[in-house]
Design a protein around this motif. Structure first.
Motif, PDB file in Angstrom:
ATOM      1  N   LEU A 117       0.919  -1.144  -0.173  1.00 54.75           N
ATOM      2  CA  LEU A 117      -0.021   0.083   0.038  1.00 54.75           C
ATOM      3  C   LEU A 117       0.701   1.435  -0.036  1.00 54.75           C
ATOM      4  O   LEU A 117       0.165   2.368   0.052  1.00 54.75           O
ATOM      5  CB  LEU A 117      -0.984  -0.035   1.406  1.00 54.75           C
ATOM      6  N   ALA A 118       2.123   1.137  -0.207  1.00 54.83           N
ATOM      7  CA  ALA A 118       3.178   2.130  -0.103  1.00 54.83           C
ATOM      8  C   ALA A 118       2.796   3.281  -1.193  1.00 54.83           C
ATOM      9  O   ALA A 118       2.790   4.500  -1.107  1.00 54.83           O
ATOM     10  CB  ALA A 118       4.545   1.870  -0.139  1.00 54.83           C
ATOM     11  N   PRO A 119       2.111   2.939  -2.559  1.00 56.22           N
ATOM     12  CA  PRO A 119       1.747   3.840  -3.459  1.00 56.22           C
ATOM     13  C   PRO A 119       0.549   4.702  -2.908  1.00 56.22           C
ATOM     14  O   PRO A 119       0.322   5.652  -3.763  1.00 56.22           O
ATOM     15  CB  PRO A 119       1.332   3.019  -4.838  1.00 56.22           C
ATOM     16  N   MET A 120      -0.031   4.272  -1.802  1.00 58.19           N
ATOM     17  CA  MET A 120      -1.194   5.214  -1.296  1.00 58.19           C
ATOM     18  C   MET A 120      -0.504   6.231  -0.825  1.00 58.19           C
ATOM     19  O   MET A 120      -1.483   7.258  -0.274  1.00 58.19           O
ATOM     20  CB  MET A 120      -2.092   4.341  -0.482  1.00 58.19           C
ATOM     21  N   LEU A 121       0.686   6.433  -0.672  1.00 53.76           N
ATOM     22  CA  LEU A 121       1.193   7.696   0.181  1.00 53.76           C
ATOM     23  C   LEU A 121       1.375   8.693  -0.942  1.00 53.76           C
ATOM     24  O   LEU A 121       1.860   9.821  -0.704  1.00 53.76           O
ATOM     25  CB  LEU A 121       2.651   7.291   0.731  1.00 53.76           C
ATOM     26  N   GLU A 122       1.117   8.458  -2.403  1.00 49.60           N
ATOM     27  CA  GLU A 122       1.377   9.319  -3.475  1.00 49.60           C
ATOM     28  C   GLU A 122       0.199  10.132  -3.842  1.00 49.60           C
ATOM     29  O   GLU A 122      -0.847   9.752  -3.362  1.00 49.60           O
ATOM     30  CB  GLU A 122       1.794   8.560  -4.749  1.00 49.60           C
ATOM     31  N   GLU A 123       0.218  11.101  -4.561  1.00 46.61           N
ATOM     32  CA  GLU A 123      -0.986  11.806  -4.712  1.00 46.61           C
ATOM     33  C   GLU A 123      -1.820  11.067  -5.882  1.00 46.61           C
ATOM     34  O   GLU A 123      -3.101  11.304  -5.680  1.00 46.61           O
ATOM     35  CB  GLU A 123      -0.383  13.148  -5.460  1.00 46.61           C
ATOM     36  N   GLU A 124      -1.169  10.313  -6.947  1.00 49.14           N
ATOM     37  CA  GLU A 124      -1.997   9.553  -7.785  1.00 49.14           C
ATOM     38  C   GLU A 124      -1.956   8.218  -7.131  1.00 49.14           C
ATOM     39  O   GLU A 124      -0.898   7.684  -7.451  1.00 49.14           O
ATOM     40  CB  GLU A 124      -1.596   9.673  -9.140  1.00 49.14           C
ATOM     41  N   ARG A 125      -3.297   7.840  -6.475  1.00 51.00           N
ATOM     42  CA  ARG A 125      -3.223   6.499  -5.954  1.00 51.00           C
ATOM     43  C   ARG A 125      -3.978   5.650  -6.511  1.00 51.00           C
ATOM     44  O   ARG A 125      -5.161   6.149  -7.104  1.00 51.00           O
ATOM     45  CB  ARG A 125      -3.396   6.520  -4.513  1.00 51.00           C
ATOM     46  N   PRO A 126      -3.862   4.439  -6.585  1.00 49.81           N
ATOM     47  CA  PRO A 126      -4.677   3.492  -7.340  1.00 49.81           C
ATOM     48  C   PRO A 126      -5.934   3.188  -6.670  1.00 49.81           C
ATOM     49  O   PRO A 126      -6.089   3.134  -5.454  1.00 49.81           O
ATOM     50  CB  PRO A 126      -3.689   2.104  -7.595  1.00 49.81           C
ATOM     51  N   GLU A 127      -7.088   2.773  -7.241  1.00 44.70           N
ATOM     52  CA  GLU A 127      -8.429   2.513  -6.598  1.00 44.70           C
ATOM     53  C   GLU A 127      -8.415   0.978  -6.495  1.00 44.70           C
ATOM     54  O   GLU A 127      -7.890   0.308  -7.251  1.00 44.70           O
ATOM     55  CB  GLU A 127      -9.504   2.889  -7.407  1.00 44.70           C
ATOM     56  N   PHE A 128      -8.832   0.529  -5.566  1.00 46.41           N
ATOM     57  CA  PHE A 128      -9.153  -0.970  -5.461  1.00 46.41           C
ATOM     58  C   PHE A 128     -10.093  -1.476  -6.545  1.00 46.41           C
ATOM     59  O   PHE A 128     -11.001  -0.580  -6.935  1.00 46.41           O
ATOM     60  CB  PHE A 128      -9.509  -1.535  -4.199  1.00 46.41           C
TER      61      PHE A 128
END
Ligand code: KG4
Ligand code: ZN
Length: 346
Positions: A117-128
């Protein structure tokens, strides 16, 4: 909710403060790499002792950076596994000690869920939902991520992890630990057409990986060159390039397959090896052709860090999950055993 994250599973002490409203407030990292370099790999006992030395000063540093005090922390999350048991114990004991002193809830979280879930710390994050390639020193896994805590293992390495293969190949070329960044740097000077190394397990169906054959091939090539007194600087770079190309291609082929098999259009790539630029370029190109997209953490959140632990902890603590007084340190802990956040009381 403001959560202090503590990461001590291996050779980096990572501390961070994450706020559910404001995002990441501060993070600090101390890497022990210099200490382990002369041993050619992580020495567990030295790692544990150094976490003891670094942890509390880093907590102070992070609070000061965020201009906050202990009173402003609402909960604590720490890495409970997988990892080196002694190193994990230091984080667990510190987390529980601080939680008791500050009278706040505490939660042990899964290190690989942090990477995932580290990419969730970025502005553009993936949706589940999304697919994820987890590539670190200890893991090479493809996972279907349906929701927080709902992870389906699609495939994994039957032997060495990709990062481990990088580290071993680096050692064969007399490069320091950890090998990945050193191989990548050397490969920059390499000629991609000089050697072609195998892409293991890509000629048969399935999403599992194997890197031990590639490792043996690399060693055999290096030995043969040495026997001919032909392992000059350019040749070493050519070998590094052939190795990096083989790992990157293998990972890309399996990611493409995972997207085809699941019908997913988003791919998260995380863990230390996701810092590899050649892997990123090839994945981006392959995914673009499929109308799919890859999400990566920023460079310093690819490898171990406290921010990813604070993030996962925040999501689970916000959902009401917390631990009792028992410290958790679980060296082996499959990601697929995780469950969605639950109100835990013990
Ligand atoms: O996720 P991580 O920091 O620690 C574990 O949880 O294992 O991953 C460390 C691994 C090491 O094997 C290191 O060689 C590899 O990630 N690595 C890389 C790069 N940066 C780190 N491998 C290839 N290319 C890189 N740029
Ligand atoms: Zn890691």
């Amino acid at each position: 909710m403001r959560v202090l994250g503590i990461e001590t599973s291996c050779d980096e002490t990572g501390i961070a403060l994450f706020d559910s409203e404001q995002g990441l407030l501060a993070d600090a990292l101390f890497s022990q790499v210099e200490m382990h370099i002369e041993h050619g790999g992580v020495v567990p006992e030295l790692a544990s002792r150094d976490h003891v030395r670094r942890l509390l000063p880093l907590v102070d540093q992070v609070l000061a950076e965020a201009d906050l005090s202990a009173r402003d922390v609402d909960a604590i999350a720490y890495t409970a596994g997988p990892g080196l048991v002694g190193a994990l114990m230091v984080g667990a004991a510190t987390a529980h000690g601080l939680a008791w002193a500050w009278q706040v809830p505490v939660l042990g979280v899964h290190h690989m869920e942090g990477h995932l879930l580290a990419p969730m710390l970025e502005e553009e994050r993936p949706e589940f939902p999304f697919a994820a390639l987890l590539v670190s020193g200890g893991h090479t896994q493809l996972v279907a991520v349906h929701a927080l805590g709902h992870y389906e293992l699609l495939g994994e390495s039957v032997d060495d992890a990709a990062g481990e293969a990088f580290d071993k190949a680096a050692r064969m070329l007399s490069l320091p630990y950890p090998g990945g960044p050193h191989i990548a740097r050397l490969a920059e000077q390499g000629n991609p057409d000089r050697f072609r190394f195998p892409r293991p397990m890509t000629d048969r169906p399935g999403l599992d990986f194997s890197f031990s054959g590639l490792k043996t091939h690399t060693l055999t090539t290096i030995r043969a060159l040495e026997a001919q007194n032909a392992l000059d600087d350019q040749t070493r770079a050519d070998v590094a390039r052939a190795f990096e190309d083989a790992v990157a291609d293998t990972l890309v082929i399996k990611c493409r397959r995972a997207l085809d098999q699941t019908g997913l259009k988003r791919l998260v790539v995380a863990g230390g090896v996701s810092a590899n630029q050649r892997l990123r370029q090839r994945l981006d190109a392959a995914l673009e052709k499929r109308g799919a997209r890859a999400f990566y953490p920023r460079g310093r959140f690819c490898t171990d860090n406290g921010a990813m632990i604070a993030y996962v902890g925040t999501q689970r603590l916000m959902a009401g999950e917390r631990d009792g007084q028992a410290m958790l340190a679980t060296p082996r802990w499959p990601l697929s055993e995780l469950t969605p956040p639950a109100r835990r009381q013990d």
